[in-house]
Motif scaffolding. Sequence first.
Motif, short mmCIF file in Angstrom:
data_model
loop_
_atom_site.label_atom_id
_atom_site.label_comp_id
_atom_site.label_asym_id
_atom_site.label_seq_id
_atom_site.Cartn_x
_atom_site.Cartn_y
_atom_site.Cartn_z
N VAL A 157 -0.42 2.79 -56.43
CA VAL A 157 0.39 1.73 -57.06
C VAL A 157 -0.53 0.62 -57.58
CG1 VAL A 157 2.01 -0.14 -56.50
CG2 VAL A 157 2.52 2.21 -55.79
N LYS A 158 -1.51 0.26 -56.76
CA LYS A 158 -2.45 -0.79 -57.19
C LYS A 158 -3.19 -0.37 -58.46
CE LYS A 158 -6.74 -3.01 -55.80
NZ LYS A 158 -7.95 -2.80 -55.00
N GLU A 159 -3.60 0.90 -58.48
CA GLU A 159 -4.36 1.39 -59.64
C GLU A 159 -3.47 1.48 -60.89
OE1 GLU A 159 -6.12 5.20 -58.69
OE2 GLU A 159 -5.87 5.76 -60.80
N MET A 160 -2.23 1.92 -60.70
CA MET A 160 -1.33 2.14 -61.84
C MET A 160 -0.75 0.83 -62.38
SD MET A 160 -1.02 5.38 -62.55
CE MET A 160 0.58 5.82 -63.21
N GLN A 161 -0.61 -0.17 -61.51
CA GLN A 161 0.05 -1.42 -61.92
C GLN A 161 1.33 -1.11 -62.72
OE1 GLN A 161 -0.64 -4.63 -60.97
NE2 GLN A 161 -2.09 -3.69 -59.58
N PRO A 162 2.31 -0.44 -62.07
CA PRO A 162 3.52 -0.03 -62.79
C PRO A 162 4.39 -1.23 -63.16
CG PRO A 162 3.83 0.30 -60.45
CD PRO A 162 2.39 -0.12 -60.63
N ASP A 163 5.27 -1.02 -64.14
CA ASP A 163 6.23 -2.07 -64.51
C ASP A 163 7.28 -2.24 -63.41
OD1 ASP A 163 5.36 -2.65 -67.32
OD2 ASP A 163 5.69 -0.49 -67.47
N MET A 164 7.67 -1.12 -62.80
CA MET A 164 8.67 -1.15 -61.74
C MET A 164 8.15 -0.33 -60.55
SD MET A 164 10.51 -0.74 -64.89
CE MET A 164 11.45 0.76 -64.93
N LEU A 165 8.66 -0.66 -59.37
CA LEU A 165 8.19 0.03 -58.16
C LEU A 165 9.35 0.18 -57.18
CD1 LEU A 165 5.96 1.09 -56.25
CD2 LEU A 165 5.54 -1.29 -55.60
N GLY A 166 9.77 1.44 -56.94
CA GLY A 166 10.87 1.69 -56.01
C GLY A 166 10.36 2.25 -54.69
N ILE A 167 10.64 1.53 -53.62
CA ILE A 167 10.21 1.98 -52.29
C ILE A 167 11.41 1.93 -51.37
CG2 ILE A 167 8.73 1.48 -50.30
CD1 ILE A 167 6.76 0.13 -52.23
N GLY A 168 11.75 3.07 -50.77
CA GLY A 168 12.88 3.08 -49.84
C GLY A 168 12.59 3.98 -48.67
N PRO A 169 13.37 3.81 -47.59
CA PRO A 169 13.17 4.69 -46.44
C PRO A 169 13.68 6.09 -46.74
CG PRO A 169 15.12 3.35 -46.13
CD PRO A 169 14.49 2.89 -47.41
N PHE A 170 13.02 7.10 -46.19
CA PHE A 170 13.59 8.45 -46.21
C PHE A 170 14.79 8.46 -45.26
CE2 PHE A 170 13.67 12.33 -43.53
CZ PHE A 170 14.33 13.15 -44.43
N ILE A 171 15.91 8.99 -45.75
CA ILE A 171 17.11 9.10 -44.92
C ILE A 171 17.48 10.59 -44.87
CG2 ILE A 171 19.54 8.42 -44.65
CD1 ILE A 171 18.93 5.97 -46.41
N PRO A 172 17.44 11.20 -43.69
CA PRO A 172 17.70 12.65 -43.63
C PRO A 172 19.11 12.99 -44.11
CG PRO A 172 17.52 11.71 -41.42
CD PRO A 172 17.16 10.63 -42.37
N ALA A 173 19.20 14.01 -44.93
CA ALA A 173 20.50 14.43 -45.47
C ALA A 173 20.88 15.78 -44.86
CB ALA A 173 20.41 14.55 -46.99
N SER A 174 22.17 15.94 -44.56
CA SER A 174 22.62 17.20 -43.97
C SER A 174 22.52 18.32 -45.01
CB SER A 174 24.05 17.07 -43.45
OG SER A 174 24.88 16.72 -44.52
N GLU A 175 22.51 19.54 -44.55
CA GLU A 175 22.40 20.72 -45.43
C GLU A 175 21.10 20.72 -46.25
OE1 GLU A 175 24.63 22.83 -44.75
OE2 GLU A 175 26.08 21.49 -43.80
N THR A 176 20.07 20.08 -45.72
CA THR A 176 18.74 20.15 -46.34
C THR A 176 17.76 20.60 -45.25
OG1 THR A 176 18.07 17.90 -45.73
CG2 THR A 176 19.25 18.15 -47.82
N PRO A 177 16.59 21.10 -45.66
CA PRO A 177 15.61 21.54 -44.65
C PRO A 177 15.16 20.39 -43.74
CG PRO A 177 15.02 22.35 -46.83
CD PRO A 177 16.16 21.41 -47.03
N LEU A 178 15.35 19.15 -44.16
CA LEU A 178 14.89 18.02 -43.34
C LEU A 178 16.04 17.37 -42.56
CD1 LEU A 178 12.31 16.40 -45.81
CD2 LEU A 178 11.92 18.10 -44.01
N ALA A 179 17.20 18.00 -42.57
CA ALA A 179 18.34 17.46 -41.80
C ALA A 179 17.93 17.35 -40.34
CB ALA A 179 19.54 18.39 -41.93
#
Length: 360
Positions: A227-249
């Motif tokens: 992110v520091k190197e890219m200096q993006p116009d926008m930056l979205g950071i959120g927590p991973f939230i496990p979803a049912s019916e997925t391999p990471l449930a």
Amino acid sequence: MSGTSISDRAVPGLLTKADLSGGLSFEEVRLLLALTDPEDVRALLETADRVRARVVGDEVHLRGLVEFSNYCRKNCAYCGLRRDNSHVERYRLSADEIISIAGDLDQRGIRTVVLQSGEDLSYSAEALADIIRRIKQSTSLAVTLSVGERPRVHYEMWKQAGADRYLLRHETVNRELFDAMECGTSFENRMRCIRDLRELDYQVGIGFMVGLPGQTLDDLAGDLMFVKEMQPDMLGIGPFIPASETPLAGRPGGSLEQTLKCVALGRILTRDTLIPATTALATIDEFGYELGLRAGANVVMPNWTPLDCREQYAIYPNKRCLREDPDIWLCTLKERIAAMGRAVSAGRGHSPKKAALSAD
Ligand code: SAH
Ligand code: SF4
């Protein structure tokens, strides 16, 4: 506890450095990410809040989010909309519906529409270009797209049609972790898309999830250095939230504190980037918007998807605002922002990194 004592000694100096410039090294970012003492963590978030106030001011930019299709050809292990999830009732909004929603946003003074979907090729490049053109003709909105990986010619066509911005999170710079997510794409193609979008002069947003199973502190520090190197116009950071019916449930989700630290470091490393307090953050904590806005964020994306589709756009479960009437919710949101001593921006909130646009 020798690690703790080293950071104890280093923290005040590091935070002074962070306040003055975004020139932190990988090791310094990693050290700040590893803070656990509540006073230290608070000091980090406050530093980011001070940088935000000084560099971009107190305005909060609102973006109306329209999730126009939940069909997806990809199979990302973390996402409830993945192709193999047959429990999802799929929907698509028509061009007329999307344009009418954009008109609603315009009337309410929300000056950006974010058109987001799964990777749904049934909207051809021409069809989406036509939607963008019609929105630009009938409203004064900035148009942000978030429809995933496409060939450069599609991005080019949409830019010519008037699209202003594009959100495409890089997700993780750790290739092994990227591959383990089995999205059905390559890290190289993701990077190619981000590069194309930047070359085509979009305002580009990247970002990542915090707490993906298998993700380490080094990975997060690597994402922040990217992110520091890219200096993006926008930056979205959120927590991973496990979803049912997925391999990471059933796996643990990302923590509030670690997400806030990443948001804070995102602000510190980029200075003037547009950073949302994400819906995912607001989903894991009732005061997620406030906490994000106090840790460096300056954008909120109220959901403007028709109420009868929202539940089906279940990237993760229990998303904030599944049932709130959008107008009532908008009032509440404005009140909550005002209660923090912050003001809702009346402008389109273009990227300060694009000097020619930033006054608009
Ligand atoms: N299909 C598009 C846009 C929709 S997904 C794309 O993938 O770019 C938007 C973002 O949601 C993704 O980039 C990802 O970072 C995030 N996301 C997906 N599943 C998630 C989950 N289970 N928890 C938190 N965020 C998730
Ligand atoms: Fe599709 Fe985006 Fe979900 Fe991946 S994250 S499955 S591309 S909607």
